[in-house]
Design an enzyme around this catalytic site. Structure first.
Site, mmCIF file in Angstrom:
data_model
loop_
_atom_site.group_PDB
_atom_site.id
_atom_site.type_symbol
_atom_site.label_atom_id
_atom_site.label_comp_id
_atom_site.label_asym_id
_atom_site.label_seq_id
_atom_site.Cartn_x
_atom_site.Cartn_y
_atom_site.Cartn_z
ATOM 1 N N SER A 6 0.834 -1.194 0.000
ATOM 2 C CA SER A 6 0.000 0.000 0.000
ATOM 3 C C SER A 6 0.873 1.250 0.000
ATOM 4 C CB SER A 6 -0.902 0.011 1.228
ATOM 5 O OG SER A 6 -1.414 1.316 1.398
ATOM 6 N N HIS A 31 -1.077 -1.184 -4.467
ATOM 7 C CA HIS A 31 -2.344 -0.797 -3.843
ATOM 8 C C HIS A 31 -2.365 0.710 -3.594
ATOM 9 C CE1 HIS A 31 -5.951 -1.699 -1.383
ATOM 10 N NE2 HIS A 31 -5.512 -0.759 -0.555
ATOM 11 N N ASP A 33 -4.522 3.883 -2.130
ATOM 12 C CA ASP A 33 -5.616 4.257 -1.231
ATOM 13 C C ASP A 33 -6.082 5.673 -1.505
ATOM 14 O OD1 ASP A 33 -5.982 1.947 0.551
ATOM 15 O OD2 ASP A 33 -3.870 2.298 1.026
ATOM 16 N N MET A 35 -8.654 8.553 -0.592
ATOM 17 C CA MET A 35 -9.534 8.964 0.512
ATOM 18 C C MET A 35 -10.029 10.384 0.268
ATOM 19 S SD MET A 35 -7.447 7.515 3.772
ATOM 20 C CE MET A 35 -6.557 5.949 3.708
ATOM 21 N N HIS A 64 -8.087 1.395 -4.348
ATOM 22 C CA HIS A 64 -9.050 1.254 -3.254
ATOM 23 C C HIS A 64 -9.698 2.611 -3.004
ATOM 24 C CE1 HIS A 64 -9.545 0.209 1.343
ATOM 25 N NE2 HIS A 64 -10.704 0.356 0.729
ATOM 26 N N MET A 66 -11.889 4.963 -1.179
ATOM 27 C CA MET A 66 -12.607 5.240 0.073
ATOM 28 C C MET A 66 -13.250 6.605 -0.080
ATOM 29 S SD MET A 66 -9.740 3.682 2.608
ATOM 30 C CE MET A 66 -8.498 3.671 1.317
ATOM 31 N N MET A 135 -12.137 -5.561 4.872
ATOM 32 C CA MET A 135 -11.259 -4.682 5.667
ATOM 33 C C MET A 135 -11.012 -5.316 7.035
ATOM 34 S SD MET A 135 -10.362 -2.081 3.823
ATOM 35 C CE MET A 135 -9.512 -1.174 5.124
ATOM 36 N N GLY A 140 -9.114 4.300 6.604
ATOM 37 C CA GLY A 140 -8.753 5.696 6.838
ATOM 38 C C GLY A 140 -7.290 5.909 7.192
ATOM 39 N N PHE A 141 -6.711 4.938 7.889
ATOM 40 C CA PHE A 141 -5.334 5.123 8.350
ATOM 41 C C PHE A 141 -4.547 3.823 8.305
ATOM 42 C CE2 PHE A 141 -8.019 8.290 10.287
ATOM 43 C CZ PHE A 141 -7.328 9.461 10.025
ATOM 44 N N GLY A 142 -3.251 3.945 8.043
ATOM 45 C CA GLY A 142 -2.359 2.802 8.152
ATOM 46 C C GLY A 142 -1.937 2.609 9.595
ATOM 47 N N GLY A 143 -1.235 1.506 9.839
ATOM 48 C CA GLY A 143 -0.633 1.290 11.153
ATOM 49 C C GLY A 143 -1.570 0.814 12.250
ATOM 50 N N ASP A 169 -7.073 -6.095 4.069
ATOM 51 C CA ASP A 169 -6.344 -4.827 4.102
ATOM 52 C C ASP A 169 -6.400 -4.272 5.520
ATOM 53 O OD1 ASP A 169 -5.306 -2.290 3.622
ATOM 54 O OD2 ASP A 169 -6.862 -1.701 2.184
ATOM 55 N N GLY A 170 -5.211 -4.106 6.109
ATOM 56 C CA GLY A 170 -5.130 -3.512 7.438
ATOM 57 C C GLY A 170 -4.438 -4.417 8.434
ATOM 58 N N GLY A 171 -3.285 -3.962 8.913
ATOM 59 C CA GLY A 171 -2.581 -4.714 9.950
ATOM 60 C C GLY A 171 -1.951 -6.010 9.482
ATOM 61 N N GLY A 191 0.933 -2.116 4.165
ATOM 62 C CA GLY A 191 1.575 -0.811 4.126
ATOM 63 C C GLY A 191 2.776 -0.777 5.041
ATOM 64 N N SER A 193 4.107 -2.836 7.188
ATOM 65 C CA SER A 193 5.045 -3.962 7.322
ATOM 66 C C SER A 193 6.006 -4.057 6.130
ATOM 67 C CB SER A 193 4.295 -5.283 7.534
ATOM 68 O OG SER A 193 3.628 -5.684 6.363
HETATM 69 C C1 DX5 Z 1 -6.377 1.823 5.317
HETATM 70 C C2 DX5 Z 1 -5.863 1.469 3.956
HETATM 71 C C3 DX5 Z 1 -4.773 0.485 3.935
HETATM 72 C C4 DX5 Z 1 -3.544 0.883 4.696
HETATM 73 C C5 DX5 Z 1 -3.011 -0.351 5.362
HETATM 74 O O1 DX5 Z 1 -7.565 2.514 5.216
HETATM 75 O O2 DX5 Z 1 -6.914 0.945 3.164
HETATM 76 O O3 DX5 Z 1 -4.458 0.077 2.624
HETATM 77 O O4 DX5 Z 1 -2.514 1.420 3.908
HETATM 78 O O5 DX5 Z 1 -1.945 0.000 6.173
HETATM 79 P P1 DX5 Z 1 -1.253 -1.022 7.175
HETATM 80 O O6 DX5 Z 1 -0.718 -2.166 6.366
HETATM 81 O O7 DX5 Z 1 -0.217 -0.205 7.803
HETATM 82 O O8 DX5 Z 1 -2.317 -1.476 8.150
HETATM 83 ZN ZN ZN Z 2 -6.426 0.060 1.180
#
Ligand code: DX5
Ligand code: ZN
Length: 214
Positions: A6, A31, A33, A35, A64, A66, A135, A140-143, A169-171, A191, A193
């Protein structure tokens, strides 16, 4: 397993270099994102930035969206070079029309569901989809931390249509990737990792290895 880094976690001041780095590191898809500050409480980039990134890799762009009312901006994302377009079920007033427009535009249609949306809500559209995105965090956010309790949704979708691609997607990291693979996931978005690793190529290989522990 398909690995889709991502770009949300990349260095935005060097997007072309970051895309090339992911391409060389072994990413299957890129990927992206998008938003809108409305469907999710964050803003990233739109069609001109997707178009600007397009020349730097031949790998498929997994876009993706959003954003609210994805149909409104879809033509611009198709023109910008999206290969797979994922929109949120919660954001579309007529999901069937969005699927049709993506397919007619020559891209592959996919629908994402937020953690609070049941997988059953996708059933009316399943036979028209290339992929479903479950999801594993609030968009909305990474990490954020992986929500393992989303895995029954993956299992249910794979039972209903075994040939449908299911992405999470996510974590996602080398540990949660194994959980996802066991549930039947086909594509991992990652993202933090991948971009946070010293060696992106090793991180991608580590994610792909989740299949071998099945
Ligand atoms: C979150 C995004 C993800 C995000 C994942 O809304 O859709 O694609 O980048 O980030 P990580 O891998 O850090 O959870
Ligand atoms: Zn995404």
């Amino acid at each position: 397993m398909i690995i889709a880094p991502s770009m949300l976690a990349s260095d935005f001041s060097h997007l072309s270099d970051e895309i090339i780095r992911m391409d060389i590191a072994g990413a299957d898809w890129i990927h992206l994102d998008v938003m809108d500050g409305h469907f999710v409480p964050n803003l990233t980039f739109g069609p001109p930035v997707v178009a600007a990134m397009r020349p730097y890799t031949d790998k498929p762009f997994d876009v993706h969206l959003m954003i609210d009312e994805p149909l409104r901006y879809l033509p611009q994302f198709l023109k910008a070079g999206a290969d797979i377009v994922t929109f949120h079920l919660e954001a579309a007033s007529d999901p069937g029309a969005v699927i049709a427009a993506i397919s007619e535009g020559g891209a592959k249609p996919s629908i994402a569901i937020k953690p609070g949306t049941p997988a059953e809500a996708l059933l009316p559209y399943l036979d028209r989809l290339y992929m479903a995105l479950v999801m594993t965090v609030e968009p909305g956010f990474g990490g954020q931390s992986f929500q393992e309790d989303m895995m029954p949704k993956v299992r249910m979708l794979k039972e209903k249509r075994p040939d449908l691609l299911v992405e999470v997607d996510g974590g996602i990291n080398a540990v949660t990737a194994v959980t996802a693979a066991k549930a039947g996931v086909n594509a991992l978005v990652a993202g933090t990792s991948v971009f946070g690793a010293q060696d992106a190529s090793k991180a991608i290989r580590g994610l792909r290895a989740c299949d071998s522990s099945l």
